[in-house]
Design a protein around this motif. Structure first.
Motif, mmCIF file in Angstrom:
data_model
loop_
_atom_site.group_PDB
_atom_site.id
_atom_site.type_symbol
_atom_site.label_atom_id
_atom_site.label_comp_id
_atom_site.label_asym_id
_atom_site.label_seq_id
_atom_site.Cartn_x
_atom_site.Cartn_y
_atom_site.Cartn_z
ATOM 1 N N THR A 7 0.852 -1.187 0.000
ATOM 2 C CA THR A 7 0.000 0.000 0.000
ATOM 3 C C THR A 7 0.889 1.240 0.000
ATOM 4 O O THR A 7 2.087 1.174 0.303
ATOM 5 C CB THR A 7 -0.903 0.037 1.246
ATOM 6 N N VAL A 8 0.295 2.365 -0.294
ATOM 7 C CA VAL A 8 1.017 3.633 -0.256
ATOM 8 C C VAL A 8 1.565 3.873 1.156
ATOM 9 O O VAL A 8 2.700 4.328 1.325
ATOM 10 C CB VAL A 8 0.098 4.792 -0.708
ATOM 11 N N ALA A 9 0.772 3.542 2.159
ATOM 12 C CA ALA A 9 1.199 3.737 3.556
ATOM 13 C C ALA A 9 2.407 2.859 3.882
ATOM 14 O O ALA A 9 3.336 3.302 4.569
ATOM 15 C CB ALA A 9 0.050 3.429 4.509
ATOM 16 N N GLU A 10 2.430 1.622 3.405
ATOM 17 C CA GLU A 10 3.563 0.730 3.656
ATOM 18 C C GLU A 10 4.836 1.250 2.983
ATOM 19 O O GLU A 10 5.918 1.217 3.574
ATOM 20 C CB GLU A 10 3.259 -0.685 3.170
ATOM 21 N N VAL A 11 4.699 1.733 1.767
ATOM 22 C CA VAL A 11 5.847 2.292 1.054
ATOM 23 C C VAL A 11 6.385 3.512 1.797
ATOM 24 O O VAL A 11 7.599 3.661 1.986
ATOM 25 C CB VAL A 11 5.477 2.642 -0.400
ATOM 26 N N GLU A 12 5.483 4.374 2.262
ATOM 27 C CA GLU A 12 5.904 5.576 2.987
ATOM 28 C C GLU A 12 6.581 5.208 4.307
ATOM 29 O O GLU A 12 7.588 5.799 4.687
ATOM 30 C CB GLU A 12 4.711 6.495 3.237
ATOM 31 N N ARG A 13 6.039 4.218 5.026
ATOM 32 C CA ARG A 13 6.679 3.761 6.265
ATOM 33 C C ARG A 13 8.076 3.216 5.975
ATOM 34 O O ARG A 13 9.013 3.438 6.736
ATOM 35 C CB ARG A 13 5.837 2.698 6.966
ATOM 36 N N GLY A 14 8.222 2.520 4.864
ATOM 37 C CA GLY A 14 9.532 2.001 4.476
ATOM 38 C C GLY A 14 10.524 3.119 4.214
ATOM 39 O O GLY A 14 11.692 3.034 4.606
ATOM 40 N N ARG A 15 10.067 4.184 3.574
ATOM 41 C CA ARG A 15 10.944 5.338 3.331
ATOM 42 C C ARG A 15 11.345 5.996 4.647
ATOM 43 O O ARG A 15 12.494 6.388 4.830
ATOM 44 C CB ARG A 15 10.236 6.352 2.432
ATOM 45 N N ARG A 16 10.382 6.129 5.551
ATOM 46 C CA ARG A 16 10.695 6.730 6.854
ATOM 47 C C ARG A 16 11.678 5.873 7.636
ATOM 48 O O ARG A 16 12.582 6.394 8.291
ATOM 49 C CB ARG A 16 9.419 6.929 7.664
ATOM 50 N N LEU A 17 11.486 4.557 7.584
ATOM 51 C CA LEU A 17 12.395 3.647 8.268
ATOM 52 C C LEU A 17 13.808 3.804 7.714
ATOM 53 O O LEU A 17 14.772 3.922 8.479
ATOM 54 C CB LEU A 17 11.928 2.200 8.127
ATOM 55 N N GLY A 18 13.942 3.820 6.407
ATOM 56 C CA GLY A 18 15.258 3.978 5.791
ATOM 57 C C GLY A 18 15.924 5.273 6.196
ATOM 58 O O GLY A 18 17.114 5.300 6.540
ATOM 59 N N ALA A 19 15.171 6.359 6.182
ATOM 60 C CA ALA A 19 15.720 7.664 6.565
ATOM 61 C C ALA A 19 16.150 7.661 8.032
ATOM 62 O O ALA A 19 17.210 8.199 8.376
ATOM 63 C CB ALA A 19 14.694 8.762 6.308
ATOM 64 N N LEU A 20 15.343 7.055 8.894
ATOM 65 C CA LEU A 20 15.678 6.978 10.318
ATOM 66 C C LEU A 20 16.973 6.204 10.524
ATOM 67 O O LEU A 20 17.856 6.631 11.267
ATOM 68 C CB LEU A 20 14.537 6.310 11.093
ATOM 69 N N LEU A 21 17.121 5.071 9.857
ATOM 70 C CA LEU A 21 18.322 4.260 10.023
ATOM 71 C C LEU A 21 19.558 4.983 9.485
ATOM 72 O O LEU A 21 20.629 4.924 10.109
ATOM 73 C CB LEU A 21 18.149 2.903 9.337
ATOM 74 N N ARG A 22 19.415 5.669 8.359
ATOM 75 C CA ARG A 22 20.551 6.447 7.824
ATOM 76 C C ARG A 22 20.990 7.522 8.814
ATOM 77 O O ARG A 22 22.178 7.706 9.055
ATOM 78 C CB ARG A 22 20.179 7.098 6.482
ATOM 79 N N ARG A 23 20.007 8.246 9.388
ATOM 80 C CA ARG A 23 20.336 9.296 10.370
ATOM 81 C C ARG A 23 21.008 8.693 11.599
ATOM 82 O O ARG A 23 21.990 9.219 12.106
ATOM 83 C CB ARG A 23 19.085 10.059 10.797
ATOM 84 N N ALA A 24 20.481 7.582 12.079
ATOM 85 C CA ALA A 24 21.012 6.957 13.293
ATOM 86 C C ALA A 24 22.407 6.369 13.055
ATOM 87 O O ALA A 24 23.236 6.346 13.965
ATOM 88 C CB ALA A 24 20.067 5.867 13.781
ATOM 89 N N ARG A 25 22.662 5.939 11.845
ATOM 90 C CA ARG A 25 23.961 5.340 11.517
ATOM 91 C C ARG A 25 25.064 6.390 11.483
ATOM 92 O O ARG A 25 26.226 6.096 11.722
ATOM 93 C CB ARG A 25 23.845 4.615 10.174
ATOM 94 N N ARG A 26 24.710 7.631 11.188
ATOM 95 C CA ARG A 26 25.644 8.760 11.122
ATOM 96 C C ARG A 26 26.843 8.427 10.260
ATOM 97 O O ARG A 26 26.708 8.148 9.096
ATOM 98 C CB ARG A 26 26.054 9.202 12.519
#
Length: 100
Positions: A7-26
């Motif tokens: 779903t669109v919501a699942e795709v958006e959650r996946g994008r948010r997850l990726g962005a969060l992990l990239r930020r946390a990985r520094r």
């Protein structure tokens, strides 16, 4: 097994997850993070890029642990509603049914 389209919501959650992990990985490398989490670097790369929108829970848990993120914080971050979009709630649905 046939996998249903995301779903669109699942795709958006996946994008948010990726962005969060990239930020946390520094500054930490994908390779180092993936090896510490016992996932492949390609898996982590796909999650961070949003190409894997619904990774396995154990994968998210392992990566979050390595990055020092609580699963509660991850869940809260990836489920933020879009700005300007009212979340669908049973109250809103009930109001819409009454107005019809």
């Amino acid at each position: 097994m046939v996998r249903l389209p995301l779903t669109v919501a699942e795709v958006e959650r996946g994008r948010r997850l990726g962005a969060l992990l990239r930020r946390a990985r520094r500054e930490r490398s994908i390779l180092e993070t993936a090896l510490d989490a016992r996932v492949s670097p390609e898996t982590l790369r796909k999650i961070e890029s949003g190409r894997v929108a619904t990774p396995a829970f154990s994968t998210i848990a392992a990566i979050a642990d390595v990055l020092g993120l609580s699963l509660d914080a991850v869940w809260a971050e990836i489920n933020q509603p879009e700005l300007g979009v009212e979340p669908i709630s049973s109250g809103r649905i009930a109001r819409e049914r009454l107005a019809a």
